[in-house]
Design a protein around this motif. Structure first.
Motif, PDB file in Angstrom:
ATOM      1  N   ILE A   1       0.831  -1.194   0.000  1.00 43.20           N
ATOM      2  CA  ILE A   1       0.000   0.000   0.000  1.00 43.20           C
ATOM      3  C   ILE A   1       0.874   1.255   0.000  1.00 43.20           C
ATOM      4  N   GLY A   2       1.955   1.233   0.785  1.00 44.08           N
ATOM      5  CA  GLY A   2       2.852   2.384   0.841  1.00 44.08           C
ATOM      6  C   GLY A   2       3.484   2.684  -0.506  1.00 44.08           C
ATOM      7  N   ALA A   3       3.799   1.642  -1.265  1.00 47.40           N
ATOM      8  CA  ALA A   3       4.393   1.840  -2.586  1.00 47.40           C
ATOM      9  C   ALA A   3       3.388   2.482  -3.541  1.00 47.40           C
ATOM     10  N   ILE A   4       2.121   2.097  -3.421  1.00 53.09           N
ATOM     11  CA  ILE A   4       1.080   2.699  -4.258  1.00 53.09           C
ATOM     12  C   ILE A   4       0.947   4.188  -3.925  1.00 53.09           C
ATOM     13  N   LEU A   5       0.968   4.505  -2.628  1.00 54.41           N
ATOM     14  CA  LEU A   5       0.901   5.913  -2.222  1.00 54.41           C
ATOM     15  C   LEU A   5       2.129   6.683  -2.722  1.00 54.41           C
ATOM     16  N   MET A   6       3.301   6.025  -2.669  1.00 53.80           N
ATOM     17  CA  MET A   6       4.512   6.654  -3.189  1.00 53.80           C
ATOM     18  C   MET A   6       4.349   7.024  -4.662  1.00 53.80           C
ATOM     19  N   MET A   7       3.746   6.123  -5.447  1.00 53.48           N
ATOM     20  CA  MET A   7       3.533   6.408  -6.864  1.00 53.48           C
ATOM     21  C   MET A   7       2.542   7.547  -7.057  1.00 53.48           C
ATOM     22  N   LYS A   8       1.467   7.533  -6.278  1.00 53.60           N
ATOM     23  CA  LYS A   8       0.459   8.593  -6.380  1.00 53.60           C
ATOM     24  C   LYS A   8       1.052   9.949  -5.990  1.00 53.60           C
ATOM     25  N   PHE A   9       1.811   9.970  -4.884  1.00 58.38           N
ATOM     26  CA  PHE A   9       2.429  11.222  -4.447  1.00 58.38           C
ATOM     27  C   PHE A   9       3.415  11.731  -5.491  1.00 58.38           C
ATOM     28  N   SER A  10       4.137  10.811  -6.135  1.00 59.79           N
ATOM     29  CA  SER A  10       5.106  11.203  -7.161  1.00 59.79           C
ATOM     30  C   SER A  10       4.403  11.848  -8.353  1.00 59.79           C
ATOM     31  N   GLN A  11       3.267  11.301  -8.720  1.00 61.97           N
ATOM     32  CA  GLN A  11       2.517  11.897  -9.823  1.00 61.97           C
ATOM     33  C   GLN A  11       2.039  13.305  -9.453  1.00 61.97           C
ATOM     34  N   MET A  12       1.594  13.469  -8.212  1.00 62.09           N
ATOM     35  CA  MET A  12       1.182  14.797  -7.750  1.00 62.09           C
ATOM     36  C   MET A  12       2.353  15.773  -7.809  1.00 62.09           C
ATOM     37  N   ALA A  13       3.516  15.339  -7.325  1.00 55.10           N
ATOM     38  CA  ALA A  13       4.690  16.221  -7.278  1.00 55.10           C
ATOM     39  C   ALA A  13       5.157  16.615  -8.672  1.00 55.10           C
ATOM     40  N   ALA A  14       5.038  15.682  -9.634  1.00 53.23           N
ATOM     41  CA  ALA A  14       5.556  15.925 -10.982  1.00 53.23           C
ATOM     42  C   ALA A  14       4.822  17.045 -11.699  1.00 53.23           C
ATOM     43  N   ARG A  15       3.627  17.378 -11.271  1.00 53.86           N
ATOM     44  CA  ARG A  15       2.902  18.501 -11.883  1.00 53.86           C
ATOM     45  C   ARG A  15       3.635  19.814 -11.633  1.00 53.86           C
ATOM     46  N   TYR A  16       4.347  19.881 -10.515  1.00 52.77           N
ATOM     47  CA  TYR A  16       4.994  21.128 -10.112  1.00 52.77           C
ATOM     48  C   TYR A  16       6.519  21.057 -10.172  1.00 52.77           C
ATOM     49  N   MET A  17       7.063  19.826 -10.126  1.00 49.63           N
ATOM     50  CA  MET A  17       8.511  19.621 -10.219  1.00 49.63           C
ATOM     51  C   MET A  17       8.755  18.519 -11.257  1.00 49.63           C
ATOM     52  N   PRO A  18       8.754  18.854 -12.537  1.00 45.31           N
ATOM     53  CA  PRO A  18       8.785  17.834 -13.595  1.00 45.31           C
ATOM     54  C   PRO A  18      10.131  17.147 -13.806  1.00 45.31           C
ATOM     55  N   ASP A  19      11.206  17.657 -13.206  1.00 43.73           N
ATOM     56  CA  ASP A  19      12.507  17.004 -13.352  1.00 43.73           C
ATOM     57  C   ASP A  19      12.638  15.917 -12.283  1.00 43.73           C
ATOM     58  N   ALA A  20      12.698  14.668 -12.716  1.00 45.39           N
ATOM     59  CA  ALA A  20      12.682  13.562 -11.757  1.00 45.39           C
ATOM     60  C   ALA A  20      13.556  12.413 -12.232  1.00 45.39           C
ATOM     61  N   GLU A  21      14.118  11.705 -11.276  1.00 49.13           N
ATOM     62  CA  GLU A  21      14.821  10.453 -11.544  1.00 49.13           C
ATOM     63  C   GLU A  21      14.352   9.417 -10.518  1.00 49.13           C
ATOM     64  N   ILE A  22      14.384   8.168 -10.918  1.00 51.66           N
ATOM     65  CA  ILE A  22      13.878   7.073 -10.079  1.00 51.66           C
ATOM     66  C   ILE A  22      15.015   6.109  -9.778  1.00 51.66           C
ATOM     67  N   ILE A  23      15.167   5.781  -8.516  1.00 48.71           N
ATOM     68  CA  ILE A  23      16.146   4.771  -8.091  1.00 48.71           C
ATOM     69  C   ILE A  23      15.385   3.648  -7.404  1.00 48.71           C
ATOM     70  N   GLU A  24      15.411   2.465  -7.995  1.00 45.53           N
ATOM     71  CA  GLU A  24      14.743   1.320  -7.367  1.00 45.53           C
ATOM     72  C   GLU A  24      15.782   0.294  -6.950  1.00 45.53           C
ATOM     73  N   GLN A  25      15.574  -0.313  -5.790  1.00 44.54           N
ATOM     74  CA  GLN A  25      16.520  -1.270  -5.223  1.00 44.54           C
ATOM     75  C   GLN A  25      15.784  -2.552  -4.848  1.00 44.54           C
ATOM     76  N   HIS A  26      16.330  -3.684  -5.290  1.00 46.25           N
ATOM     77  CA  HIS A  26      15.716  -4.977  -4.986  1.00 46.25           C
ATOM     78  C   HIS A  26      16.792  -6.017  -4.682  1.00 46.25           C
ATOM     79  N   HIS A  27      16.330  -7.146  -4.159  1.00 43.35           N
ATOM     80  CA  HIS A  27      17.202  -8.288  -3.888  1.00 43.35           C
ATOM     81  C   HIS A  27      17.838  -8.783  -5.189  1.00 43.35           C
TER      82      HIS A  27
END
Length: 264
Positions: free
Chosen positions: A128-154
């Protein structure tokens, strides 16, 4: 009572799903699908809980004999695609937690779900937290369009970038114009140093033992930065989302790609 079949019950995610289903009052674990132990009971298999639940190796046979309401598949993209199609053809509502579905795959399965009038869910991430992270990121991108994503997994994860990272990039792209980030004359002195490119954004994948599932979205603006991060410390963190998806699938008659569409 919702009758559920779980594919891959001996996997790390599958074990958690078995626990979640057996601990949920309104769910019943009707059967499991495993590549071994056909015709046996879970209680007769060392790697499985002491439950009087049948084991099948053939998904089609399982669906025909057990007639479950929902399939939970947390295995791998190849198996997940096959099981999902078999489920829909047999009137079973699939909840699929593997990545690697192409746009063509989703379109084909969406048509089949609509034809059968069955709810189906494909979720790159059930936390659920990851879904909220994605939603919040979409909200932020409207006002701060320069973005990079770092994902870390096993380091046993097969696909890179992760489905969550790609989904995040897609959501951000919906609200910002495509733009090439970084210096226009930048040059990689080591190939891949700037990561994968998605509509001008960069996605970086890290694979290390000790990690589970983590993602950070970095936004840069005039004199400021913003970081939105989510961490899954264990695989149990995904189970509330799996439970939510099972409940939602019973109420839907179409395929939904991404848990964010069923979270208000």
């Amino acid at each position: 009572m919702t009758r559920i079949v779980i594919a891959g019950p001996r996997g790390n995610m599958g074990k958690e799903a078995v626990t979640m289903v057996t601990e949920t009052e309104e769910f019943e674990l009707a059967a499991v699908i495993d590549r071994k132990y056909d015709g046996m009971s879970m209680r007769d298999v060392d790697d499985l809980p002491n439950l009087d639940v049948p084991v099948f190796t053939d998904a089609g046979e399982c669906f025909e004999k057990i007639k479950p309401d929902v399939l939970i598949d947390l295995t791998n993209p190849q198996t997940g695609k096959v099981h999902m199609k078999q489920a829909l053809l047999n009137g079973v509502r699939p909840v699929i937690g593997t990545t690697g579905f192409t746009e063509e795959d989703v379109a084909e399965l969406s048509s089949l779900a609509e034809e059968k009038e069955l709810g189906a869910i494909i979720a790159p991430n059930f936390a659920i937290g990851a879904i909220l992270m994605m939603k919040f990121s979409q909200m932020a991108a409207r006002y701060m369009p320069d973005a990079e994503i770092i994902e870390q997994h096993h380091d046993r994860k097969l696909d890179a970038p992760s489905g969550t990272a790609v989904k995040t990039a897609q959501l951000i792209s919906e609200v910002r114009q495509e733009k090439q980030q970084g210096h226009p004359k930048e040059e990689e002195t080591l190939p891949g140093a700037r990561g994968a490119e998605f509509d001008g954004m960069r996605i970086h994948s890290v694979r290390l033992p000790g990690l589970v599932a983590h993602q950070e979205v970095l936004f840069g603006g005039e004199g400021q930065t913003l970081k939105i991060r989510h961490d899954s410390m264990n695989r149990r963190s995904f189970m509330p989302g799996v439970k939510l998806a099972c409940e939602a699938a019973m109420k839907l008659n179409v395929l939904v790609y991404g848990l964010e569409h069923i979270i208000e």
